[in-house]
Design a protein around this motif. Structure first.
Motif, PDB file in Angstrom:
ATOM      1  N   THR A 214      -1.454  -6.781  12.587  1.00 25.08           N
ATOM      2  CA  THR A 214      -0.399  -6.788  11.585  1.00 25.08           C
ATOM      3  C   THR A 214      -1.045  -6.679  10.222  1.00 25.08           C
ATOM      4  O   THR A 214      -1.934  -7.453   9.882  1.00 25.08           O
ATOM      5  N   ALA A 215      -0.631  -5.693   9.446  1.00 30.06           N
ATOM      6  CA  ALA A 215      -1.134  -5.516   8.093  1.00 30.06           C
ATOM      7  C   ALA A 215      -0.238  -6.275   7.123  1.00 30.06           C
ATOM      8  O   ALA A 215       0.980  -6.327   7.288  1.00 30.06           O
ATOM      9  N   GLY A 216      -0.862  -6.881   6.130  1.00 29.01           N
ATOM     10  CA  GLY A 216      -0.116  -7.676   5.158  1.00 29.01           C
ATOM     11  C   GLY A 216      -0.215  -7.110   3.760  1.00 29.01           C
ATOM     12  O   GLY A 216       0.165  -5.974   3.509  1.00 29.01           O
ATOM     13  N   ALA A 217      -0.768  -7.915   2.846  1.00 32.21           N
ATOM     14  CA  ALA A 217      -0.863  -7.523   1.448  1.00 32.21           C
ATOM     15  C   ALA A 217      -1.794  -6.317   1.284  1.00 32.21           C
ATOM     16  O   ALA A 217      -2.765  -6.157   2.030  1.00 32.21           O
ATOM     17  N   LEU A 218      -1.503  -5.480   0.297  1.00 29.77           N
ATOM     18  CA  LEU A 218      -2.257  -4.254   0.052  1.00 29.77           C
ATOM     19  C   LEU A 218      -2.856  -4.255  -1.347  1.00 29.77           C
ATOM     20  O   LEU A 218      -2.328  -4.883  -2.270  1.00 29.77           O
ATOM     21  N   SER A 219      -3.954  -3.524  -1.491  1.00 30.29           N
ATOM     22  CA  SER A 219      -4.533  -3.257  -2.803  1.00 30.29           C
ATOM     23  C   SER A 219      -5.332  -1.963  -2.714  1.00 30.29           C
ATOM     24  O   SER A 219      -5.727  -1.541  -1.620  1.00 30.29           O
ATOM     25  N   PHE A 220      -5.589  -1.349  -3.882  1.00 32.53           N
ATOM     26  CA  PHE A 220      -6.265  -0.058  -3.924  1.00 32.53           C
ATOM     27  C   PHE A 220      -7.340  -0.086  -5.001  1.00 32.53           C
ATOM     28  O   PHE A 220      -7.151  -0.678  -6.065  1.00 32.53           O
ATOM     29  N   SER A 221      -8.473   0.555  -4.730  1.00 30.51           N
ATOM     30  CA  SER A 221      -9.566   0.597  -5.698  1.00 30.51           C
ATOM     31  C   SER A 221      -9.647   1.976  -6.339  1.00 30.51           C
ATOM     32  O   SER A 221      -9.061   2.946  -5.841  1.00 30.51           O
ATOM     33  N   SER A 222     -10.405   2.058  -7.431  1.00 29.89           N
ATOM     34  CA  SER A 222     -10.531   3.313  -8.152  1.00 29.89           C
ATOM     35  C   SER A 222     -11.379   4.339  -7.413  1.00 29.89           C
ATOM     36  O   SER A 222     -11.355   5.523  -7.752  1.00 29.89           O
ATOM     37  N   ASP A 223     -12.156   3.899  -6.411  1.00 31.11           N
ATOM     38  CA  ASP A 223     -12.968   4.844  -5.633  1.00 31.11           C
ATOM     39  C   ASP A 223     -12.316   5.163  -4.286  1.00 31.11           C
ATOM     40  O   ASP A 223     -12.990   5.359  -3.282  1.00 31.11           O
ATOM     41  N   TYR A 224     -10.987   5.189  -4.277  1.00 28.44           N
ATOM     42  CA  TYR A 224     -10.186   5.687  -3.156  1.00 28.44           C
ATOM     43  C   TYR A 224     -10.353   4.857  -1.886  1.00 28.44           C
ATOM     44  O   TYR A 224     -10.437   5.388  -0.783  1.00 28.44           O
ATOM     45  N   LYS A 225     -10.337   3.537  -2.051  1.00 29.55           N
ATOM     46  CA  LYS A 225     -10.326   2.639  -0.896  1.00 29.55           C
ATOM     47  C   LYS A 225      -8.987   1.909  -0.830  1.00 29.55           C
ATOM     48  O   LYS A 225      -8.348   1.642  -1.845  1.00 29.55           O
ATOM     49  N   ILE A 226      -8.574   1.617   0.403  1.00 28.21           N
ATOM     50  CA  ILE A 226      -7.374   0.833   0.660  1.00 28.21           C
ATOM     51  C   ILE A 226      -7.808  -0.490   1.287  1.00 28.21           C
ATOM     52  O   ILE A 226      -8.574  -0.503   2.247  1.00 28.21           O
ATOM     53  N   PHE A 227      -7.308  -1.595   0.744  1.00 27.35           N
ATOM     54  CA  PHE A 227      -7.585  -2.920   1.292  1.00 27.35           C
ATOM     55  C   PHE A 227      -6.287  -3.500   1.850  1.00 27.35           C
ATOM     56  O   PHE A 227      -5.219  -3.344   1.263  1.00 27.35           O
ATOM     57  N   SER A 228      -6.394  -4.171   2.981  1.00 24.22           N
ATOM     58  CA  SER A 228      -5.229  -4.832   3.561  1.00 24.22           C
ATOM     59  C   SER A 228      -5.660  -6.104   4.274  1.00 24.22           C
ATOM     60  O   SER A 228      -6.691  -6.123   4.963  1.00 24.22           O
ATOM     61  N   SER A 229      -4.880  -7.171   4.080  1.00 25.63           N
ATOM     62  CA  SER A 229      -5.092  -8.365   4.897  1.00 25.63           C
ATOM     63  C   SER A 229      -4.628  -8.062   6.317  1.00 25.63           C
ATOM     64  O   SER A 229      -3.643  -7.362   6.527  1.00 25.63           O
ATOM     65  N   CYS A 230      -5.382  -8.550   7.299  1.00 26.68           N
ATOM     66  CA  CYS A 230      -5.111  -8.232   8.709  1.00 26.68           C
ATOM     67  C   CYS A 230      -5.138  -9.487   9.549  1.00 26.68           C
ATOM     68  O   CYS A 230      -5.928 -10.395   9.305  1.00 26.68           O
ATOM     69  N   SER A 260      -8.272 -18.920   5.062  1.00 25.43           N
ATOM     70  CA  SER A 260      -7.139 -18.221   5.664  1.00 25.43           C
ATOM     71  C   SER A 260      -6.951 -16.872   4.985  1.00 25.43           C
ATOM     72  O   SER A 260      -6.033 -16.659   4.221  1.00 25.43           O
ATOM     73  N   LEU A 261      -7.848 -15.957   5.273  1.00 29.05           N
ATOM     74  CA  LEU A 261      -7.748 -14.635   4.671  1.00 29.05           C
ATOM     75  C   LEU A 261      -6.723 -13.753   5.375  1.00 29.05           C
ATOM     76  O   LEU A 261      -6.120 -12.889   4.771  1.00 29.05           O
ATOM     77  N   GLY A 262      -6.536 -13.954   6.666  1.00 27.35           N
ATOM     78  CA  GLY A 262      -5.657 -13.087   7.437  1.00 27.35           C
ATOM     79  C   GLY A 262      -4.226 -13.133   7.001  1.00 27.35           C
ATOM     80  O   GLY A 262      -3.496 -12.161   7.150  1.00 27.35           O
ATOM     81  N   ASP A 263      -3.781 -14.272   6.455  1.00 32.61           N
ATOM     82  CA  ASP A 263      -2.404 -14.417   6.012  1.00 32.61           C
ATOM     83  C   ASP A 263      -2.268 -14.267   4.500  1.00 32.61           C
ATOM     84  O   ASP A 263      -1.361 -14.823   3.898  1.00 32.61           O
TER      85      ASP A 263
END
Length: 445
Positions: A214-230, A260-263
């Motif tokens: 399950t993917a949660g919160a999202l963020s994006f970096s300037s070097d074209y990366k996608i971050f998501s809590s999982c 608790s990084l996953g949530d």
């Protein structure tokens, strides 16, 4: 290198217009008009004295006047959508947008309009797009609006609840969703903002096996990366990283013991320090966790938690957080809209609370709803929502300078807001209504 003063004549749909190359140069090199000049803004010699354009002459007159004066005046007989279509043809949409509203300033924002969504009930999130549009997550759907506030084809997630949504650019949206029980179909997808088409799926792999998550919160970096809590079913809890271009998973930060990084409720990429803020907040967890992750060294470089230490009730109920790199601090907000500040240069992690935001409270008659404050930082101004208001704070001491409130709104408290494309969008909780706030352009003397 001066601009040539040659006069230029256009025949637009049978009407003759005459202007100068100086005026046309205001359109910029990448516009329709830039193609008729050489690199010195001299008219190309192989063209005739008159240029024929088979387009709407009334709209051309408005656009030409915009290039001459910098002001946008749309006569009553010209529909705005028609003018925007013509401006798109000439490559001048940015000029029209810049003239339509001024540079963003939270203290000069004015309510432009309110839009009622297609579906009644609570919205999940609202996200401002880079070009002045927005998207609204509602249950298992995401409604997308362009900068003219025209709704595009909605994105339907096949009855999967949307957790978060974010814009990669004006044409692409990433959506994170919950996995349906036993289906193994959760995760993230990349969608077209204009058509709703699914363009890519992002998978989590561990030891060469694709994992359900399950993917949660999202963020994006300037070097074209996608971050998501999982969070998954085989202890793959943490933060996943994907390449925006290839869609491939390129990293994974596993949850350290006791955290608790996953949530995580909130992710924020810090461009200056190349770190990721990860926040797990009340009421999702009884205890709050805020940390900065450095993926280069696979470690936490700063962390704070209210667990295991004597705390006050206010400190335990942190509702939202945002890193402010220029101030080397993290701002948090509690359920009373008190702002708190933590110094990133200190390892103590204590919160310095400020109650100045209580001086001008919102509508005291608002119902007691589970609607939690949000905070945002934009161009040196701090914003915090509470009930049906958004407070604006400025200066080194973050003094309360103004309040934004739609006095006739019947949509209930503000459950989320977002700033982007020189607009602020505020989503109300009860009726899926969102407000659009804009800064009026300064008068040209």
């Amino acid at each position: 290198m001066g601009i040539q003063k040659d006069r230029v004549r256009f025949n637009v749909g049978g009407r003759i217009f005459e202007t100068s190359s100086t005026t046309l140069a205001n359109a910029g090199r990448n516009s329709f008009f830039g193609a008729i000049f050489d690199e010195n803004w001299t008219l190309q010699s192989d063209h005739s004295d008159e240029y024929f354009i088979d387009r709407n002459p009334d709209c051309f007159a408005v656009i030409l006047d915009l290039l001459r004066t910098g002001e946008l005046y749309i006569p009553a007989n010209i529909p705005e959508k028609l003018l925007y279509r013509e401006a798109l043809f000439y490559g001048l949409l940015d000029h029209v947008r810049s003239a339509k509203w001024g540079q963003f300033d939270g203290n000069r924002l004015q309510l432009s309009e309110s839009i009622t969504g297609q579906a009644p009930g609570d919205g999940t999130a609202i996200r401002a797009g880079p070009d002045g549009g927005c998207c609204v997550a509602h249950g298992s759907m995401v409604h997308v609006y362009d900068w003219m506030l025209e709704e595009h084809a909605p994105i339907t997630l096949d009855y999967q609840r949307v957790n978060d949504v974010g814009w990669i650019d004006s044409e692409n949206i990433v959506i994170s969703v919950c996995e349906r029980l036993g289906r193994g179909d959760g995760g993230m997808g990349l969608f077209s903002s204009s058509t709703g088409e699914l363009r890519d799926k992002f998978q989590v792999s561990h030891e060469n096996q694709v994992k359900s998550f399950t993917a949660g919160a999202l963020s994006f970096s300037s070097d074209y990366k996608i971050f998501s809590s999982c969070k998954g079913r085989s202890n793959e809890y943490g933060i996943g990283v994907w390449d925006q271009v290839t869609g491939k998973q390129i990293d994974f930060f596993y949850e350290p013991p006791g955290w608790s990084l996953g949530d995580a409720d909130k992710l924020q990429w810090l461009h200056g320090s190349n770190c990721l803020l990860v926040a797990t907040l009340f009421p999702r967890k009884d205890n709050c966790y805020i940390s900065l992750l450095d993926f280069r060294d696979k470690k936490m470089v700063w962390s704070w938690s209210d667990s295991g230490a004597p705390i006050t009730v206010d400190e335990k109920r942190v509702r939202d957080a945002i890193a402010m790199e220029e101030n080397s601090s993290i701002c948090v907000v509690n359920e009373f809209e008190d702002l708190g500040f933590m110094d990133l240069r200190s390892t103590a992690g204590s919160i310095r609370w400020s109650s100045r935001s209580r001086l001008m409270k919102g509508n005291n008659n608002m119902p007691d709803e589970p609607c939690y404050p949000k905070v945002a930082l934009h161009e040196g101004q701090l914003f915090s929502s509470m009930n049906d208001c958004i407070s604006v704070f400025c200066g080194p001491e973050w003094v309360l300078t103004s309040r934004l409130r739609h006095r006739r709104s019947s949509g209930g408290s503000i459950c989320d807001f977002s700033i982007g494309g020189d607009r602020l969008f505020a989503l109300h909780s009860e009726e899926n209504v969102f407000d659009i706030w804009e800064t009026r352009p300064p008068p040209i003397i």
